[in-house]
Design a protein around this motif. Structure first.
Motif, PDB file in Angstrom:
ATOM      1  N   GLU A  89      32.339 -85.140  17.740  1.00 12.06           N
ATOM      2  CA  GLU A  89      31.480 -86.367  18.507  1.00 12.06           C
ATOM      3  C   GLU A  89      31.063 -87.314  17.255  1.00 12.06           C
ATOM      4  N   GLN A  90      30.582 -86.721  16.493  1.00 15.79           N
ATOM      5  CA  GLN A  90      29.936 -87.588  15.025  1.00 15.79           C
ATOM      6  C   GLN A  90      31.051 -88.199  14.577  1.00 15.79           C
ATOM      7  N   ILE A  91      32.102 -87.504  14.377  1.00 19.02           N
ATOM      8  CA  ILE A  91      33.332 -88.178  13.438  1.00 19.02           C
ATOM      9  C   ILE A  91      34.158 -89.002  14.393  1.00 19.02           C
ATOM     10  N   SER A  92      34.172 -88.710  15.593  1.00 19.29           N
ATOM     11  CA  SER A  92      35.129 -89.505  16.450  1.00 19.29           C
ATOM     12  C   SER A  92      35.223 -91.163  16.630  1.00 19.29           C
ATOM     13  N   ARG A  93      34.149 -91.518  16.338  1.00 15.84           N
ATOM     14  CA  ARG A  93      34.159 -93.003  16.448  1.00 15.84           C
ATOM     15  C   ARG A  93      34.771 -93.523  15.149  1.00 15.84           C
ATOM     16  N   LYS A  94      34.404 -92.954  13.994  1.00 13.31           N
ATOM     17  CA  LYS A  94      34.775 -93.328  12.735  1.00 13.31           C
ATOM     18  C   LYS A  94      36.156 -93.164  12.604  1.00 13.31           C
TER      19      LYS A  94
ATOM     20  N   CYS B 195      30.784 -77.110  16.045  1.00 13.41           N
ATOM     21  CA  CYS B 195      32.037 -78.009  16.020  1.00 13.41           C
ATOM     22  C   CYS B 195      32.217 -79.060  16.961  1.00 13.41           C
ATOM     23  N   SER B 196      31.986 -78.804  18.026  1.00 17.71           N
ATOM     24  CA  SER B 196      31.838 -80.128  19.370  1.00 17.71           C
ATOM     25  C   SER B 196      31.126 -81.190  18.953  1.00 17.71           C
ATOM     26  N   LEU B 197      29.804 -80.558  18.257  1.00 16.31           N
ATOM     27  CA  LEU B 197      28.962 -81.829  17.918  1.00 16.31           C
ATOM     28  C   LEU B 197      29.516 -82.399  16.658  1.00 16.31           C
ATOM     29  N   ARG B 198      30.165 -81.734  15.717  1.00  7.54           N
ATOM     30  CA  ARG B 198      30.678 -82.593  14.654  1.00  7.54           C
ATOM     31  C   ARG B 198      31.892 -83.589  14.955  1.00  7.54           C
TER      32      ARG B 198
ATOM     33  N   GLU C 221      21.674 -64.818  33.989  1.00  4.96           N
ATOM     34  CA  GLU C 221      20.758 -65.432  33.151  1.00  4.96           C
ATOM     35  C   GLU C 221      21.441 -66.852  32.848  1.00  4.96           C
ATOM     36  N   LYS C 222      20.579 -67.813  32.529  1.00  7.37           N
ATOM     37  CA  LYS C 222      21.041 -69.181  32.376  1.00  7.37           C
ATOM     38  C   LYS C 222      21.905 -69.232  31.079  1.00  7.37           C
ATOM     39  N   GLU C 223      23.004 -69.838  31.346  1.00  9.13           N
ATOM     40  CA  GLU C 223      23.827 -70.068  29.987  1.00  9.13           C
ATOM     41  C   GLU C 223      23.577 -71.149  29.450  1.00  9.13           C
ATOM     42  N   SER C 224      23.830 -71.532  28.201  1.00  9.57           N
ATOM     43  CA  SER C 224      23.893 -72.923  27.734  1.00  9.57           C
ATOM     44  C   SER C 224      25.433 -73.116  27.577  1.00  9.57           C
ATOM     45  N   TYR C 225      25.852 -74.296  28.098  1.00 11.48           N
ATOM     46  CA  TYR C 225      27.420 -74.670  28.313  1.00 11.48           C
ATOM     47  C   TYR C 225      27.666 -75.425  27.132  1.00 11.48           C
ATOM     48  N   ILE C 226      29.088 -75.374  26.883  1.00  6.44           N
ATOM     49  CA  ILE C 226      29.980 -75.996  25.904  1.00  6.44           C
ATOM     50  C   ILE C 226      30.475 -77.220  26.346  1.00  6.44           C
ATOM     51  N   PHE C 227      30.410 -78.532  26.033  1.00  6.92           N
ATOM     52  CA  PHE C 227      31.085 -79.910  26.566  1.00  6.92           C
ATOM     53  C   PHE C 227      31.931 -80.209  25.631  1.00  6.92           C
ATOM     54  N   LEU C 228      33.345 -80.414  26.031  1.00 10.23           N
ATOM     55  CA  LEU C 228      34.363 -81.096  25.552  1.00 10.23           C
ATOM     56  C   LEU C 228      34.723 -82.234  26.012  1.00 10.23           C
TER      57      LEU C 228
ATOM     58  N   TYR D  45      39.243 -83.926  11.462  1.00 10.09           N
ATOM     59  CA  TYR D  45      39.248 -84.104  12.716  1.00 10.09           C
ATOM     60  C   TYR D  45      40.188 -83.653  13.408  1.00 10.09           C
ATOM     61  N   TYR D  46      41.363 -83.458  12.962  1.00 10.05           N
ATOM     62  CA  TYR D  46      42.370 -82.990  13.515  1.00 10.05           C
ATOM     63  C   TYR D  46      42.229 -81.273  13.553  1.00 10.05           C
ATOM     64  N   ASN D  47      41.735 -80.672  12.429  1.00  9.51           N
ATOM     65  CA  ASN D  47      41.389 -79.349  12.546  1.00  9.51           C
ATOM     66  C   ASN D  47      40.494 -78.987  13.505  1.00  9.51           C
ATOM     67  N   ILE D  48      39.351 -79.560  13.522  1.00  8.69           N
ATOM     68  CA  ILE D  48      38.445 -79.253  14.384  1.00  8.69           C
ATOM     69  C   ILE D  48      38.870 -79.287  15.882  1.00  8.69           C
ATOM     70  N   LYS D  49      39.625 -80.484  16.158  1.00  7.89           N
ATOM     71  CA  LYS D  49      40.121 -80.702  17.729  1.00  7.89           C
ATOM     72  C   LYS D  49      41.173 -79.643  18.112  1.00  7.89           C
ATOM     73  N   SER D  50      41.954 -79.627  16.985  1.00 12.57           N
ATOM     74  CA  SER D  50      43.079 -78.764  17.701  1.00 12.57           C
ATOM     75  C   SER D  50      42.670 -77.197  17.908  1.00 12.57           C
ATOM     76  N   MET D  51      41.478 -76.715  17.098  1.00 17.67           N
ATOM     77  CA  MET D  51      40.754 -75.450  17.298  1.00 17.67           C
ATOM     78  C   MET D  51      39.910 -75.485  18.628  1.00 17.67           C
ATOM     79  N   LEU D  52      39.128 -76.424  18.825  1.00 14.40           N
ATOM     80  CA  LEU D  52      38.308 -76.596  20.135  1.00 14.40           C
ATOM     81  C   LEU D  52      39.326 -76.681  21.216  1.00 14.40           C
ATOM     82  N   TYR D  53      40.078 -77.293  21.229  1.00 19.19           N
ATOM     83  CA  TYR D  53      41.064 -77.346  22.531  1.00 19.19           C
ATOM     84  C   TYR D  53      42.015 -76.340  22.605  1.00 19.19           C
ATOM     85  N   CYS D  54      42.255 -75.601  21.716  1.00 18.83           N
ATOM     86  CA  CYS D  54      43.071 -74.254  21.653  1.00 18.83           C
ATOM     87  C   CYS D  54      42.101 -73.216  22.469  1.00 18.83           C
ATOM     88  N   TRP D  55      41.009 -72.987  21.904  1.00 18.53           N
ATOM     89  CA  TRP D  55      39.990 -72.368  22.373  1.00 18.53           C
ATOM     90  C   TRP D  55      39.618 -72.501  24.010  1.00 18.53           C
ATOM     91  N   SER D  56      39.580 -74.060  24.273  1.00 19.85           N
ATOM     92  CA  SER D  56      39.061 -74.324  25.611  1.00 19.85           C
ATOM     93  C   SER D  56      40.405 -73.828  26.674  1.00 19.85           C
TER      94      SER D  56
END
Lengths: 428, 392
Positions: free
Chosen positions: B293-298, B288-291, A253-260, B230-241
Motif C-alpha cells: 500500500e505504501q509503495i503503490s502510489r509511487k 508485506c500488504s502494508l508495504r 476466537e477473533k481473528e485479525s484479517y488480511i486485506f488485499l 512492487y512486483y515481487n511483493i505483489k506476485s507473492m501476496l496474490y499467489c498466497w491469496s
C-alpha cells in the motif's frame, strides 16, 4: 457494572441480481458465486449502487474518495473463495461526528450454514448484496440500543431497500467500560453474532452484561492465573446466540484479517461534488426538526450551536432515553464548549459524554472531567499511563499517611486549574 | 462476438495456415472438454462448469477452418505448465530438453509450450504471461521461437486460473516458421479488426552508447528499484491469496458442502515453491500488504510516466538479451544486458515481442499502447529493427 455496546447491522438489499454476477438473488448459483478457479467477479450493477448511495446519504456519511473493493481473508467454510469482497474501509468517509453510524460497507453475503451435527452449506445465499452498517460504541444500555434500532428502519427508509423475507442480522459488540476497572484483570471484547430481532438483542445484552460483570467480580477476587475453560474467554472472541435458551455460547476466537485490494473490479465514483452538499443539507434540516420536537424550550441559538458542532444525532439518542431532557441538553452544551477550547478527538468526546451523562449532574463531576484531561496530559509527559479517576482515590488514601503527597496534589491543582477557563464554563 | 463477415475476412487472409494444424493451450485455461488442473494435484478432480473464452473462440475458429477445408482436422492440445503458473523450475525437472545443447534448460510457467513447439508437436501455443513467461523461454530456442505479449485488456481473460489478476495477460508463442500465425490468432482472439495498421509511424530510438542511454528518462524510470520490489511483493501476496481458494482442509469437517463441480483435494500442494508461499506467517503477509500500500502510489506514478512517454512520442524501445547457457529456475534471470527486468512490460501493460537476432542474441521490442499490429507485421517490425541496428 457499566458496559459499552456497538452494533454491526447487516442489511440484505432487495435487488434482482447478485452483487458480482448475473445470477438471480437467492436462487441461482454460478461459477462466480461458488468461487470456482478461473472465474472473475463482474463489476456491481447500478441498481445495487444506487441503493447503497441512498443508505449512505440518509445515514449522514460523506464519502471522500472512490469506492474501492478489497479481499477480506478469513478461512471459514461459508466462503467458497477463502476471502470476502468488501469495500475498503480506509479513507472512504469523512470523520463525521454528526451521526452514530460511522461506516457503511457494501459486501457480498457468505453462504448459510445449517444444522449442528450434520453441517450443511447452501450456496444460494452466497454473493447476495449486503450493506453492513457499523455504529460507534456509544450505547450503554439495552434501552438506548432499542431506541436506535427502532428508529433505524424509518430513518434509512429500509422498507424500500431491504428484502422483506430476510430479517436484519445484527452483531452485538459488548465489553465492560474501562473506567474504574482494574487493568490487570482482562476485559475482553465480545461479539455476539447473528441476532435476528430486537427482543433477542435486548435479551442478549442483558445476559451478557450479567455474565461479564459476574465474571469480572470473580476474577478480581481471585487474583491468580487462570486455568481451564475460563482462559478461552480472556481473549477477544465471538459468541453464538441461542434463541431457545436466550444465552450465548463460545464459538471461536477473533481473528485479525488480511486485506488485499481486489484488482479485478475497477474503482467506482459514488457522488459528484454538487450532490455531496445536498445530502448534508438534508440531514441538517431533519436533525433540527427532531431536536425542536424533543426540547421545545431550547432557543434557536443553542440548537444551532449543537448542530454546528455536529453532535446532534448522538445527543438525540441520549435524550430520548432520559426524562430530564433540558438538564442533559444544557450539560451537553457545556461539554461542547470545553471541547472547542481544547482539541479533543472524537473517541475522547464520546467517552466524556458517556461518563458525564451517566453520572449525577453536579458541578463537581464537571470539574473532575475537566481536570482529568489535564491530568492525563501531565502524566503522559512523565510516561505514566494513569487517568485522573484512577489516580485521585489512590493518592488521597496515601495522602493521609504522608504530608508530601498532600502538598503535591495541592500544588498541581493550583498549577493546572488557572490554565483552563473554568469560570467561563461554570458561569454558563 | 465476431461477425460472420469478419470471420470470412480472416479466413481469406489465412492462406498460409498449415494443412495440419495443432494449437497448444496452457492448462491454466479451463475447459469442460480438456483437463484443466493447472498442473496441480489439488485440482485433479476439478471438473469446471464452464469453458474459458480462449477455448471457446479458438474451438469455433478451428471448426470454421475445417469446414472451409483450409486445414485438415485441426487439434487443440492442452499443455503442461508449472503449478499454478508460479514460474520456478517448470516441467523440466524430470524431462530431457529437446535441444542439442542439453545444458540449457529453462524453467518458467510456459515451459510446456516451449517443449511442444521445439519438438514440432504444436504450431502455435496460447499461454499466459505475468512476469515474462511467454517471452523469456524464447532465449533458449536459438532461431526457432517467437514470443508475443499483447497490450493488457485486449484478449478476454475469463477462464484463466488467476495468478496475479492485474498482470496476467493472455499471450502467444510460435515457431519462427509460422510467424504469420501470430497475427492471425491475435485477430481471432481479440475479435476486433478495428485497429488498423498505420503506414506512417514515427520511431524514436535510444542508442546503446552508454552516455545517451543513462541520460534518457526511460532508462531511469525502468531502473527504479521500487518497481522490482512492487512486483515481487505483489506476485507473492496474490499467489498466497489465490492458492488459499483451493484449500480442501477448509471444507473437511463439513458434509455435502462442496459446490457441485468443485472438489479440491485435501492433501494440499506438494510443490516446493507454492508450499513455501503458503506457509508464510501471518505477520509477514500483513507487513508485506502494508508495504504494498505504501509503495503503490509511487509505483503508479512511475508507470504512468512510462506510458505517457511511450504514447506521446510513439516510442519503440528495443532491448538486447543474451541467450542462456545454463540451468535457470527463477525469475531472477529475466534481465537484459543492461540489467533491466522483463516484468516492467507487465506492470505497464504495453505490448512487447521477443525475436531472435543472430547467434546468442535476442531483441525485445516494446511499443506504445495498442501498437500490437505493428509489432506483428513483418514489414513494420523489420523497419523498427533496422533503425536500431543502423544506429548501433
Amino acid at each position: 457494572m457499566k458496559i459499552i455496546i456497538g452494533l454491526e447491522i447487516h442489511c440484505p438489499l432487495n435487488t434482482k441480481f447478485k452483487l458480482f454476477c448475473n445470477c438471480l438473488r437467492n436462487i441461482g448459483t454460478c461459477a462466480i458465486c461458488k468461487g470456482e478457479p478461473g472465474s472473475y467477479p463482474l463489476p456491481p450493477k447500478e441498481e445495487v449502487i444506487e441503493k447503497y448511495k441512498k443508505i449512505i446519504t440518509l445515514s449522514g456519511l460523506e464519502p471522500i474518495g472512490d469506492l474501492i473493493f478489497e479481499r477480506k481473508h478469513y478461512h471459514y467454510p461459508d466462503l467458497p473463495k477463502g476471502f470476502q469482497i468488501t469495500t475498503r474501509r480506509k479513507d472512504l468517509f469523512k470523520e463525521s461526528v454528526d451521526s452514530p453510524i460511522y461506516f457503511a460497507a457494501l459486501e457480498e453475503d457468505p453462504a448459510s450454514l445449517k444444522g449442528d451435527l450434520l453441517r450443511k452449506i447452501s450456496y444460494s445465499r452466497c454473493g447476495n448484496p449486503l450493506v453492513e452498517i457499523i455504529t460507534m460504541p456509544i450505547f450503554n444500555n439495552a434501552e438506548e440500543v432499542s431506541l436506535f434500532y427502532q428508529n433505524l428502519e424509518k430513518d434509512l427508509e429500509l422498507n424500500n431497500l431491504k428484502s422483506r423475507k430476510e430479517p436484519l442480522r445484527v452483531d452485538v459488540n459488548i465489553s465492560l467500560a474501562p473506567t474504574g476497572l482494574d487493568k490487570k484483570v482482562p476485559n475482553p471484547q465480545i461479539e455476539v453474532k447473528n441476532v435476528h430481532s430486537l427482543t433477542n438483542i435486548i435479551e442478549c445484552i442483558n445476559t451478557e452484561q450479567k455474565r461479564l460483570s459476574e465474571r469480572y467480580i470473580y476474577l478480581e477476587s481471585r487474583k491468580e492465573p487462570l486455568a481451564g475453560n475460563l482462559l478461552m474467554t480472556d481473549t477477544n472472541h465471538t459468541r453464538g446466540y441461542d434463541e431457545t435458551s436466550g444465552g450465548t455460547r463460545y464459538s471461536r476466537e477473533k481473528e485479525s484479517y488480511i486485506f488485499l485490494r481486489e484488482i479485478n473490479i475497477p474503482p467506482i465514483t459514488l457522488f459528484k461534488k454538487n450532490r455531496e452538499k445536498e445530502s448534508v443539507v438534508m440531514n441538517y434540516t431533519s436533525l433540527y426538526s427532531k431536536l425542536v420536537l424533543l426540547i421545545p424550550e431550547a432557543s434557536a441559538e443553542e440548537l444551532e450551536e449543537v448542530l454546528s458542532e455536529g453532535w446532534a444525532s448522538l445527543l438525540i439518542i441520549k435524550l430520548e432515553s432520559k426524562q430530564e431532557k433540558i438538564f442533559l441538553f444544557r450539560y451537553f452544551l457545556i461539554i461542547l464548549k470545553y471541547c472547542r477550547l481544547n482539541d479533543y478527538t472524537t473517541q475522547e468526546i464520546i467517552s466524556l459524554t458517556n461518563y458525564a451523562l451517566e453520572n449525577p449532574i453536579t458541578k463537581e463531576t464537571l470539574k473532575k472531567i475537566i481536570i482529568s484531561r489535564t491530568y492525563d496530559d501531565f502524566y503522559a509527559r512523565k510516561r505514566i499511563n494513569i487517568t485522573f479517576q484512577e489516580l485521585v482515590p489512590q493518592l488521597r488514601c496515601l495522602a493521609t499517611r504522608s504530608d508530601k503527597i498532600q502538598k503535591i496534589i495541592s500544588i498541581e491543582e493550583r498549577r493546572i486549574l488557572p490554565s483552563i477557563n473554568i469560570r467561563e464554563l461554570l458561569e454558563f | 462476438m465476431i461477425n460472420s463477415e469478419k470471420r470470412e475476412e480472416i479466413l481469406l487472409c489465412s492462406q498460409k495456415i498449415p494443412f495440419y494444424l495443432t494449437v497448444g493451450i496452457k492448462k491454466a485455461f479451463i475447459s469442460t472438454k480438456y483437463p484443466s488442473d493447472c498442473s496441480s494435484p489439488v485440482l485433479k478432480e476439478y471438473a469446471p462448469s464452464f469453458s474459458s473464452d480462449v477455448h471457446k473462440i479458438i474451438g469455433r475458429f478451428l471448426r470454421d477452418l475445417e469446414i472451409s477445408s483450409r486445414a485438415h482436422h485441426p487439434l487443440i492440445k492442452p499443455e503442461f505448465c508449472d503449478e499454478f503458473c508460479r514460474g520456478s523450475a517448470g516441467i523440466f525437472t524430470d524431462k530431457k530438453y529437446p535441444h542439442p545443447r542439453s545444458n540449457s534448460i529453462l524453467g518458467g510457467s510456459s515451459s510446456g509450450a516451449v517443449y511442444n513447439l521445439l519438438l514440432g508437436q504444436t504450431d502455435i501455443s496460447i499461454c499466459s504471461d505475468t512476469g515474462g513467461s511467454a517471452r523469456f523461454p524464447v532465449l533458449c530456442g536459438d532461431n526457432s521461437l517467437v514470443g508475443f505479449k499483447p497490450s493488457y485488456g485486449l484478449i478476454s481473460k475469463n477462464g484463466l486460473i488467476e495468478y496475479v489478476g492485474d498482470l496476467d495477460t493472455v499471450s502467444l508463442m510460435s515457431s519462427t516458421k509460422n510467424f504469420n500465425l501470430l497475427q492471425i490468432f491475435f485477430d481471432v482472439l481479440t475479435e476486433d479488426n478495428s485497429i488498423e495498421i498505420k503506414k506512417d509511424f514515427r520511431i524514436t530510438t535510444i542508442n546503446y552508447d552508454k552516455k545517451e542511454l543513462k541520460d534518457s528518462p526511460l532508462f531511469r524510470l525502468y531502473n527504479n528499484p521500487l518497481l522490482e520490489q512492487y512486483y515481487n511483493i505483489k506476485s507473492m501476496l496474490y499467489c498466497w491469496s489465490n492458492t488459499h481458494r483451493y484449500d480442501g482442509k477448509r471444507f473437511s469437517s463439513y458434509q455435502n458442502t462442496y459446490p457441485s463441480s468443485f472438489k479440491p483435494n485435501p492433501s494440499f500442494l506438494e510443490n516446493g515453491e507454492i508450499k513455501r508461499v503458503r506457509q508464510l506467517s501471518f505477520n509477514k503477509i500483513n507487513a508485506c500488504s502494508l508495504r504494498l500500500e505504501q509503495i503503490s502510489r509511487k509505483v503508479q506514478k512511475i508507470i504512468n510516466q512510462i506510458i505517457t512517454l511511450f504514447s506521446k512520442d510513439n516510442i519503440f524501445l528495443l532491448r538486447r538479451f543474451k541467450g542462456i547457457s545454463t540451468y535457470i529456475s527463477d525469475t531472477d534471470g529475466m534481465t537484459d544486458d543492461k540489467g533491466l527486468k522483463l516484468f516492467i512490460e507487465n506492470l505497464t501493460g504495453l505490448p512487447a515481442i521477443m525475436v531472435p537476432a543472430g547467434r546468442n542474441e535476442y531483441f525485445q521490442i516494446t511499443g506504445p499502447p495498442n501498437s500490437d499490429k505493428l509489432l506483428l507485421n513483418k514489414e513494420s517490425l523489420n523497419k523498427i529493427i533496422s533503425k536500431f541496428t543502423a544506429k548501433s
